[in-house]
Motif scaffolding. Structure first.
Motif, PDB file in Angstrom:
ATOM      1  N   ALA A  14       0.814  -1.214   0.000  1.00 55.41           N
ATOM      2  CA  ALA A  14       0.000   0.000   0.000  1.00 55.41           C
ATOM      3  C   ALA A  14       0.847   1.264   0.000  1.00 55.41           C
ATOM      4  O   ALA A  14       0.330   2.366  -0.040  1.00 55.41           O
ATOM      5  CB  ALA A  14      -0.924   0.003   1.215  1.00 55.41           C
ATOM      6  N   GLY A  15       2.164   1.102   0.076  1.00 56.17           N
ATOM      7  CA  GLY A  15       3.056   2.251   0.047  1.00 56.17           C
ATOM      8  C   GLY A  15       3.291   2.878   1.413  1.00 56.17           C
ATOM      9  O   GLY A  15       3.848   3.952   1.520  1.00 56.17           O
ATOM     10  N   SER A  16       2.828   2.233   2.460  1.00 59.23           N
ATOM     11  CA  SER A  16       3.036   2.760   3.806  1.00 59.23           C
ATOM     12  C   SER A  16       4.474   2.518   4.234  1.00 59.23           C
ATOM     13  O   SER A  16       5.101   1.557   3.822  1.00 59.23           O
ATOM     14  CB  SER A  16       2.110   2.058   4.809  1.00 59.23           C
ATOM     15  N   SER A  17       4.978   3.410   5.070  1.00 57.60           N
ATOM     16  CA  SER A  17       6.325   3.172   5.597  1.00 57.60           C
ATOM     17  C   SER A  17       6.204   2.367   6.878  1.00 57.60           C
ATOM     18  O   SER A  17       5.222   2.482   7.611  1.00 57.60           O
ATOM     19  CB  SER A  17       7.043   4.501   5.856  1.00 57.60           C
ATOM     20  N   TRP A  18       7.166   1.553   7.141  1.00 64.21           N
ATOM     21  CA  TRP A  18       7.171   0.706   8.319  1.00 64.21           C
ATOM     22  C   TRP A  18       8.542   0.803   8.950  1.00 64.21           C
ATOM     23  O   TRP A  18       9.555   0.662   8.283  1.00 64.21           O
ATOM     24  CB  TRP A  18       6.876  -0.747   7.916  1.00 64.21           C
ATOM     25  N   ALA A  19       8.573   1.120  10.235  1.00 68.11           N
ATOM     26  CA  ALA A  19       9.846   1.228  10.943  1.00 68.11           C
ATOM     27  C   ALA A  19       9.790   0.386  12.195  1.00 68.11           C
ATOM     28  O   ALA A  19       8.740   0.238  12.812  1.00 68.11           O
ATOM     29  CB  ALA A  19      10.139   2.678  11.311  1.00 68.11           C
ATOM     30  N   TYR A  20      10.907  -0.164  12.566  1.00 66.50           N
ATOM     31  CA  TYR A  20      10.996  -0.979  13.763  1.00 66.50           C
ATOM     32  C   TYR A  20      11.813  -0.227  14.799  1.00 66.50           C
ATOM     33  O   TYR A  20      12.974   0.093  14.560  1.00 66.50           O
ATOM     34  CB  TYR A  20      11.658  -2.325  13.427  1.00 66.50           C
ATOM     35  N   ALA A  21      11.178   0.128  15.895  1.00 62.07           N
ATOM     36  CA  ALA A  21      11.876   0.832  16.972  1.00 62.07           C
ATOM     37  C   ALA A  21      12.476  -0.200  17.919  1.00 62.07           C
ATOM     38  O   ALA A  21      11.857  -1.209  18.235  1.00 62.07           O
ATOM     39  CB  ALA A  21      10.911   1.748  17.711  1.00 62.07           C
ATOM     40  N   ASP A  22      13.691   0.051  18.380  1.00 60.77           N
ATOM     41  CA  ASP A  22      14.418  -0.906  19.191  1.00 60.77           C
ATOM     42  C   ASP A  22      14.959  -0.215  20.430  1.00 60.77           C
ATOM     43  O   ASP A  22      14.797   0.985  20.619  1.00 60.77           O
ATOM     44  CB  ASP A  22      15.566  -1.482  18.345  1.00 60.77           C
ATOM     45  N   CYS A  23      15.646  -0.998  21.287  1.00 65.79           N
ATOM     46  CA  CYS A  23      16.235  -0.473  22.524  1.00 65.79           C
ATOM     47  C   CYS A  23      17.755  -0.523  22.520  1.00 65.79           C
ATOM     48  O   CYS A  23      18.391   0.129  23.344  1.00 65.79           O
ATOM     49  CB  CYS A  23      15.714  -1.256  23.726  1.00 65.79           C
ATOM     50  N   GLU A  24      18.360  -1.328  21.645  1.00 67.97           N
ATOM     51  CA  GLU A  24      19.818  -1.454  21.580  1.00 67.97           C
ATOM     52  C   GLU A  24      20.304  -1.226  20.156  1.00 67.97           C
ATOM     53  O   GLU A  24      19.730  -1.759  19.214  1.00 67.97           O
ATOM     54  CB  GLU A  24      20.265  -2.837  22.056  1.00 67.97           C
ATOM     55  N   PHE A  25      21.391  -0.441  20.048  1.00 66.03           N
ATOM     56  CA  PHE A  25      21.917  -0.072  18.734  1.00 66.03           C
ATOM     57  C   PHE A  25      23.433  -0.199  18.730  1.00 66.03           C
ATOM     58  O   PHE A  25      24.088   0.152  19.707  1.00 66.03           O
ATOM     59  CB  PHE A  25      21.543   1.382  18.405  1.00 66.03           C
ATOM     60  N   GLN A  39      19.800   8.258  11.161  1.00 71.84           N
ATOM     61  CA  GLN A  39      18.737   8.366  12.157  1.00 71.84           C
ATOM     62  C   GLN A  39      18.673   7.106  12.996  1.00 71.84           C
ATOM     63  O   GLN A  39      18.846   6.007  12.482  1.00 71.84           O
ATOM     64  CB  GLN A  39      17.394   8.596  11.465  1.00 71.84           C
ATOM     65  N   ILE A  40      18.417   7.290  14.280  1.00 68.46           N
ATOM     66  CA  ILE A  40      18.153   6.179  15.187  1.00 68.46           C
ATOM     67  C   ILE A  40      16.750   6.380  15.732  1.00 68.46           C
ATOM     68  O   ILE A  40      16.414   7.465  16.217  1.00 68.46           O
ATOM     69  CB  ILE A  40      19.171   6.130  16.346  1.00 68.46           C
ATOM     70  N   VAL A  41      15.926   5.334  15.642  1.00 61.81           N
ATOM     71  CA  VAL A  41      14.569   5.373  16.173  1.00 61.81           C
ATOM     72  C   VAL A  41      14.504   4.368  17.318  1.00 61.81           C
ATOM     73  O   VAL A  41      14.705   3.172  17.122  1.00 61.81           O
ATOM     74  CB  VAL A  41      13.525   5.019  15.094  1.00 61.81           C
ATOM     75  N   ALA A  42      14.241   4.886  18.519  1.00 62.24           N
ATOM     76  CA  ALA A  42      14.180   4.043  19.709  1.00 62.24           C
ATOM     77  C   ALA A  42      12.748   4.018  20.238  1.00 62.24           C
ATOM     78  O   ALA A  42      11.980   4.959  20.030  1.00 62.24           O
ATOM     79  CB  ALA A  42      15.128   4.568  20.780  1.00 62.24           C
ATOM     80  N   ALA A  48      15.711   0.970  29.201  1.00 62.92           N
ATOM     81  CA  ALA A  48      16.958   1.687  28.937  1.00 62.92           C
ATOM     82  C   ALA A  48      17.260   1.558  27.454  1.00 62.92           C
ATOM     83  O   ALA A  48      16.917   0.563  26.815  1.00 62.92           O
ATOM     84  CB  ALA A  48      18.108   1.112  29.754  1.00 62.92           C
ATOM     85  N   ILE A  49      17.895   2.578  26.924  1.00 64.75           N
ATOM     86  CA  ILE A  49      18.356   2.569  25.533  1.00 64.75           C
ATOM     87  C   ILE A  49      19.869   2.446  25.591  1.00 64.75           C
ATOM     88  O   ILE A  49      20.526   3.190  26.317  1.00 64.75           O
ATOM     89  CB  ILE A  49      17.934   3.855  24.804  1.00 64.75           C
ATOM     90  N   THR A 112      35.704  -0.521  21.460  1.00 65.27           N
ATOM     91  CA  THR A 112      34.261  -0.402  21.588  1.00 65.27           C
ATOM     92  C   THR A 112      33.934   0.348  22.875  1.00 65.27           C
ATOM     93  O   THR A 112      34.639   0.199  23.869  1.00 65.27           O
ATOM     94  CB  THR A 112      33.621  -1.815  21.642  1.00 65.27           C
ATOM     95  N   SER A 113      32.874   1.130  22.847  1.00 67.90           N
ATOM     96  CA  SER A 113      32.387   1.815  24.049  1.00 67.90           C
ATOM     97  C   SER A 113      30.865   1.883  23.968  1.00 67.90           C
ATOM     98  O   SER A 113      30.307   2.034  22.880  1.00 67.90           O
ATOM     99  CB  SER A 113      32.978   3.222  24.156  1.00 67.90           C
ATOM    100  N   SER A 114      30.209   1.793  25.134  1.00 65.81           N
ATOM    101  CA  SER A 114      28.745   1.822  25.182  1.00 65.81           C
ATOM    102  C   SER A 114      28.249   2.855  26.185  1.00 65.81           C
ATOM    103  O   SER A 114      28.956   3.217  27.123  1.00 65.81           O
ATOM    104  CB  SER A 114      28.189   0.453  25.590  1.00 65.81           C
ATOM    105  N   THR A 115      27.024   3.266  25.975  1.00 65.02           N
ATOM    106  CA  THR A 115      26.317   4.125  26.923  1.00 65.02           C
ATOM    107  C   THR A 115      24.879   3.639  27.009  1.00 65.02           C
ATOM    108  O   THR A 115      24.344   3.108  26.037  1.00 65.02           O
ATOM    109  CB  THR A 115      26.359   5.612  26.502  1.00 65.02           C
TER     110      THR A 115
END
Length: 148
Positions: A14-25, A39-42, A48-49, A112-115
């Protein structure tokens, strides 16, 4: 499972956009002044992210180091400019700068480093960017952070 696949196929057809939001990147960087993502979508439902920066290049942190910093869009340039004076020992961030919402350490080849941070620190309707605070990198190593 089958109904989810059918729903997704229907949305895409149908042309709709679909995005998957997550917690870890994981953000892989290298010896260039670019992030592989714009872009990051959380998900706002995350407890926690977590963002992890992995340097896949060959240059040391003092030559081509990178980090990941989260701030309000309007604060990015000032944070980066003031951070240059703070030096490498402070990850090119002014100590105690409350405009910095989250950040990783500066990493070089193979490091590597994380936050991690709570989505509750983000204000509804506010614009957020992520960027690298290594001197001169913030203008090209920058993207949008969206909480859904």
């Amino acid at each position: 499972m089958k109904s989810s696949a059918i729903l997704l196929a229907s949305l895409l057809a149908a042309g709709s956009s679909w995005a998957y939001a997550d917690c870890e990147f994981t953000v892989e960087v290298n010896d260039t002044m670019t992030y592989p993502i714009a872009q990051i979508v959380a998900s706002s439902s995350c407890e926690a992210i977590k963002v992890t920066v992995t340097h896949k290049g060959t240059l040391d942190a003092n030559v081509m180091g990178h980090n990941w910093v989260l701030a309000k869009t309007d604060d990015v340039q000032a944070i980066a400019t003031e951070g240059m004076m703070a030096g490498a020992d402070n990850n090119y961030l002014k100590p105690g700068d409350t405009r910095v919402l989250a950040h990783t350490d500066i990493v070089g080849a193979g490091a590597t480093s994380s936050t991690s941070f709570s989505p509750s620190i983000l204000e509804a309707g506010q614009s957020y960017d992520f960027f690298c605070s290594f001197p001169g990198h913030w203008a090209s190593m920058r993207g949008k952070f969206v909480l859904e």
